[in-house]
Design a protein around this motif. Structure first.
Motif, short mmCIF file in Angstrom:
data_model
loop_
_atom_site.label_atom_id
_atom_site.label_comp_id
_atom_site.label_asym_id
_atom_site.label_seq_id
_atom_site.Cartn_x
_atom_site.Cartn_y
_atom_site.Cartn_z
N LYS A 82 1.26 -10.19 -0.23
CA LYS A 82 1.89 -8.76 -0.65
C LYS A 82 2.93 -8.32 0.52
O LYS A 82 3.62 -7.68 0.06
CB LYS A 82 0.74 -7.62 -0.85
CG LYS A 82 1.19 -6.37 -0.89
CD LYS A 82 0.09 -5.28 -1.14
CE LYS A 82 0.42 -4.13 -1.40
NZ LYS A 82 -0.73 -2.78 -1.30
N TYR A 83 2.66 -8.55 1.59
CA TYR A 83 3.58 -8.20 2.48
C TYR A 83 4.60 -9.29 2.98
O TYR A 83 5.24 -8.74 4.11
CB TYR A 83 2.57 -8.01 3.99
CG TYR A 83 1.61 -6.97 3.92
CD1 TYR A 83 1.94 -5.68 4.01
CD2 TYR A 83 0.31 -7.33 3.26
CE1 TYR A 83 0.62 -4.60 4.07
CE2 TYR A 83 -0.60 -6.40 3.27
CZ TYR A 83 -0.58 -5.03 3.51
OH TYR A 83 -1.54 -4.29 3.17
N LEU A 84 4.80 -10.17 2.27
CA LEU A 84 6.05 -11.07 2.40
C LEU A 84 6.93 -10.97 1.21
O LEU A 84 8.08 -11.33 1.27
CB LEU A 84 5.38 -12.58 2.38
CG LEU A 84 4.52 -12.84 3.32
CD1 LEU A 84 4.01 -14.32 3.16
CD2 LEU A 84 5.24 -12.83 4.84
N LYS A 85 6.73 -9.88 0.14
CA LYS A 85 7.43 -9.49 -0.91
C LYS A 85 8.49 -8.59 -0.52
O LYS A 85 8.41 -7.59 0.20
CB LYS A 85 6.55 -9.12 -1.98
CG LYS A 85 5.73 -10.14 -2.54
CD LYS A 85 4.89 -9.45 -3.79
CE LYS A 85 3.79 -10.45 -4.30
NZ LYS A 85 3.14 -10.18 -5.53
N LYS A 86 9.60 -8.59 -1.29
CA LYS A 86 10.80 -7.64 -1.26
C LYS A 86 10.14 -6.24 -1.75
O LYS A 86 10.72 -5.39 -1.25
CB LYS A 86 11.82 -8.37 -1.62
CG LYS A 86 13.16 -7.16 -1.67
CD LYS A 86 14.43 -8.00 -2.33
CE LYS A 86 15.41 -6.99 -2.48
NZ LYS A 86 16.74 -7.49 -3.22
N THR A 87 9.75 -6.23 -2.81
CA THR A 87 9.38 -5.38 -3.75
C THR A 87 7.97 -5.11 -3.51
O THR A 87 7.23 -5.91 -3.85
CB THR A 87 9.90 -5.20 -5.08
OG1 THR A 87 11.45 -5.69 -4.80
CG2 THR A 87 9.75 -4.24 -5.83
N ILE A 88 7.56 -3.67 -3.54
CA ILE A 88 6.53 -3.63 -3.47
C ILE A 88 5.92 -2.43 -4.56
O ILE A 88 6.43 -1.21 -4.43
CB ILE A 88 5.84 -2.69 -2.08
CG1 ILE A 88 6.10 -3.74 -1.00
CG2 ILE A 88 4.23 -2.43 -2.16
CD1 ILE A 88 5.53 -4.79 -0.85
N HIS A 89 4.96 -2.86 -5.51
CA HIS A 89 4.87 -1.97 -6.81
C HIS A 89 3.52 -1.25 -6.50
O HIS A 89 2.35 -1.62 -5.79
CB HIS A 89 4.67 -2.60 -8.00
CG HIS A 89 5.95 -3.18 -8.41
ND1 HIS A 89 6.95 -2.57 -9.30
CD2 HIS A 89 6.40 -4.47 -8.04
CE1 HIS A 89 8.02 -3.47 -9.37
NE2 HIS A 89 7.56 -4.70 -8.85
N LEU A 90 3.43 0.20 -6.88
CA LEU A 90 2.42 1.02 -6.60
C LEU A 90 1.60 1.20 -7.79
O LEU A 90 2.25 1.16 -8.81
CB LEU A 90 2.59 2.04 -5.87
CG LEU A 90 3.31 2.11 -4.43
CD1 LEU A 90 3.82 3.57 -3.74
CD2 LEU A 90 2.60 1.22 -3.62
N SER B 225 0.79 3.95 -9.45
CA SER B 225 1.28 5.17 -10.15
C SER B 225 2.71 4.43 -11.08
O SER B 225 3.03 5.36 -11.61
CB SER B 225 1.85 6.21 -9.22
OG SER B 225 3.02 5.76 -8.36
N GLY B 226 3.23 3.45 -10.72
CA GLY B 226 4.54 2.89 -11.44
C GLY B 226 5.67 2.92 -10.37
O GLY B 226 6.62 2.58 -10.85
N SER B 227 5.34 3.76 -9.31
CA SER B 227 6.67 3.75 -8.23
C SER B 227 6.65 2.75 -7.51
O SER B 227 5.63 1.67 -7.47
CB SER B 227 6.37 5.09 -7.59
OG SER B 227 5.30 4.93 -6.78
N TRP B 228 7.85 2.51 -6.74
CA TRP B 228 7.87 1.22 -6.09
C TRP B 228 9.05 1.37 -5.15
O TRP B 228 9.60 2.38 -4.99
CB TRP B 228 8.20 -0.07 -7.03
CG TRP B 228 9.38 0.08 -7.98
CD1 TRP B 228 9.39 0.54 -9.24
CD2 TRP B 228 10.83 -0.24 -7.51
NE1 TRP B 228 10.60 0.53 -9.58
CE2 TRP B 228 11.57 0.24 -8.99
CE3 TRP B 228 11.57 -0.70 -6.48
CZ2 TRP B 228 12.96 0.06 -9.06
CZ3 TRP B 228 12.86 -1.03 -6.77
CH2 TRP B 228 13.53 -0.37 -7.70
N PHE B 229 8.95 0.48 -3.97
CA PHE B 229 10.18 0.52 -2.97
C PHE B 229 10.38 -0.91 -2.54
O PHE B 229 9.71 -1.83 -2.84
CB PHE B 229 9.56 1.37 -1.69
CG PHE B 229 8.32 0.84 -1.10
CD1 PHE B 229 8.39 0.05 -0.17
CD2 PHE B 229 7.22 1.66 -1.48
CE1 PHE B 229 7.16 -0.55 0.54
CE2 PHE B 229 6.00 1.16 -0.84
CZ PHE B 229 6.14 0.13 0.22
N THR B 230 11.36 -1.11 -1.93
CA THR B 230 11.99 -2.33 -1.46
C THR B 230 12.05 -2.36 -0.04
O THR B 230 12.46 -1.46 0.55
CB THR B 230 13.34 -2.74 -2.20
OG1 THR B 230 14.27 -1.88 -1.88
CG2 THR B 230 13.22 -2.95 -3.55
#
Length: 453
Positions: A255-263, A265-270
């Motif tokens: 999970k900590y190697l990915k570019k995009t992190i999905h939460l 709630s449906g929000s996410w960050f790159t």
């Protein structure tokens, strides 16, 4: 519930710190890297650039490192100096050195060149400061060259005195070794950050330490005993050689190697890397949490702030970090997001500073570098662009070791392990780690047979 999980591989030693099943910190000792922060060297001045306040120091084998020219000490070319690494090399930049030596214990940091007693900022109560000051006056009346760490809170006089004795003895041995040799070489290494982390963070809140019973791990018992015998019941020997895989740690690291992190709630960050900084961009995604738009954005930003802080710590991001939160006009809301970041980033001992929001609504963070980032261990580039990502030699060797462990456990003829490797990958391994297959054979008492495909 706090738990430690330890993995000892050919490449590195790793410690995963879990809180209620989530990775809170990941410590990696890169065994291949030949220089570590806090290493102490006997070095020689080979070049002075006074106009740039710079010195270049040979620390052995013609390895050059940078030392800022000291204002309070005259030095000349060919001088031998006792120096300590404070920053690792990055790109074209050489490792940085300091003439001020500091040695860390469980409760104290010994700084011989310092002339006063210093307290951690987290020791806030006057009563505790006065208690610790009295203890230090009793056990070291003429030497005030110490910093009291946060761990010293509620520590006994006996515990602090034992720590002090260890640090003084360690420095005497460093000085003795430096004075007895003219070699340019490593004098002292404090690079085993896994064992050091255990030593500094073992307390009543820790539920267990999970490890496989191998030669490297047997010192853990001595570390625990040196702190408190009652903590021995926290040790849990695993039947599995591959602790990280069998306890699900390796999957969590992905999970900590990915570019995009999905939460949830449906929000996410790159998370994006550039040469100068790390940029994190927040997006509300499918989050529909409240009829009021501003409150919805506020909730998204708060949720992301908690996860971003965790990502910064586990990935060991450092330098300049810019976080582009969804724009908030309310200053109270902005301050609350800052407070959340401070609270969660403070879970790590690495120093950081939040400089606030820019006029464009971007949060500016600076974080001190201690060791390499998680990304630099697993990848050969500093980008998350999918086409540019190349797995590092560390990733490939770790992957091969997991394959070997799996075959040892699940095959009948476990003295002979066959590895199917394509020619390109084999050439890459041999050019970077020519001895690695022999290391596998020696560590696991096996014969490795390579099939190039």
């Amino acid at each position: 519930m706090r738990e430690f999980y330890i993995e000892r591989f050919i490449n590195s030693s790793k410690l995963a710190v879990l809180e209620d099943g989530k990775i809170e910190e990941l410590i990696i000792d890169d065994k291949v890297s030949n220089i570590s922060v806090k290493d102490v060297y006997s070095g020689k001045v080979v070049k002075l650039l006074k106009s740039m306040d710079a010195c270049f120091i040979d620390i052995g084998n013609s390895q050059l490192a940078y030392l800022k020219y000291p204002k309070n000490k005259k030095i000349y070319e060919n001088d031998r100096l006792l120096v300590q690494v404070i920053k690792l090399a990055k790109g074209d930049k050489k490792p940085s050195l300091s003439l001020e030596i500091s040695l860390s214990g469980r409760y104290l940091v010994y700084i011989p060149d310092n002339s006063k007693l210093v307290f951690s900022n987290k020791i806030e109560k006057k009563e505790e400061i006065d208690r610790l000051k009295k203890i230090m006056e009793e056990i070291s009346p003429s030497n005030q060259s110490f910093l009291l760490r946060t761990n010293a809170i509620n520590a006994s006089k006996k515990e602090i005195k034992e720590d002090l004795t260890i640090l003084l003895d360690r420095y005497q041995k460093i000085e003795k070794k430096f004075n007895e040799t003219n070699d340019l070489s490593l004098i002292y290494s404090d690079s085993n950050s896994v064992d050091k982390y255990i030593q500094e963070h073992l307390n009543r809140d820790l539920n267990k330490i999970v490890y496989y019973d191998c030669y490297e791990n047997r010192q853990i018992r001595n570390i625990v005993k040196s702190i408190d015998n009652s903590y021995l019941d926290k040790l849990e020997k695993s039947n599995s050689i591959d602790v990280f895989r069998d306890y699900g740690i390796e999957n969590k690291i992905e999970k900590y190697l990915k570019k995009t992190i999905h939460l949830k709630s449906g929000s996410w960050f790159t998370v994006e890397f550039t040469e100068a900084m790390t940029i994190i961009d927040v997006n509300s995604g499918k989050y529909i949490g409240h009829s009021n738009y501003e409150n919805t954005i506020f909730r998204v930003n708060k949720e992301c702030a908690r996860e971003i802080a965790n990502q910064i710590i586990v990935r060991n991001l450092y330098g300049i970090i810019l976080v582009d939160f969804i724009d908030m006009k309310d200053e109270k809301q902005r301050q609350e997001v800052i407070d959340i970041m401070i609270k969660y980033l403070s879970k790590s001992s690495i120093k950081f500073n939040i400089h606030g929001f820019t006029k464009l609504g971007i949060m500016e963070i600076s974080r001190r570098r201690e060791g390499n980032s998680l990304h630099s261990y697993y990848f050969d580039c500093n980008k998350y662009v999918k086409e540019a990502v190349t797995y590092s030699i560390n990733y490939i060797v770790d992957h091969l070791e997991r394959k070997i462990i799996h075959d040892i456990v699940h095959t009948k003829n476990n003295n002979l392990i066959e590895l199917n490797i394509n020619k390109e990958e084999y050439d890459f391994i041999i050019s970077n780690r020519p001895m690695v297959f022999g290391d596998f054979e020696n560590k696991y008492n096996i014969k490795v047979e390579i099939n190039k495909i």
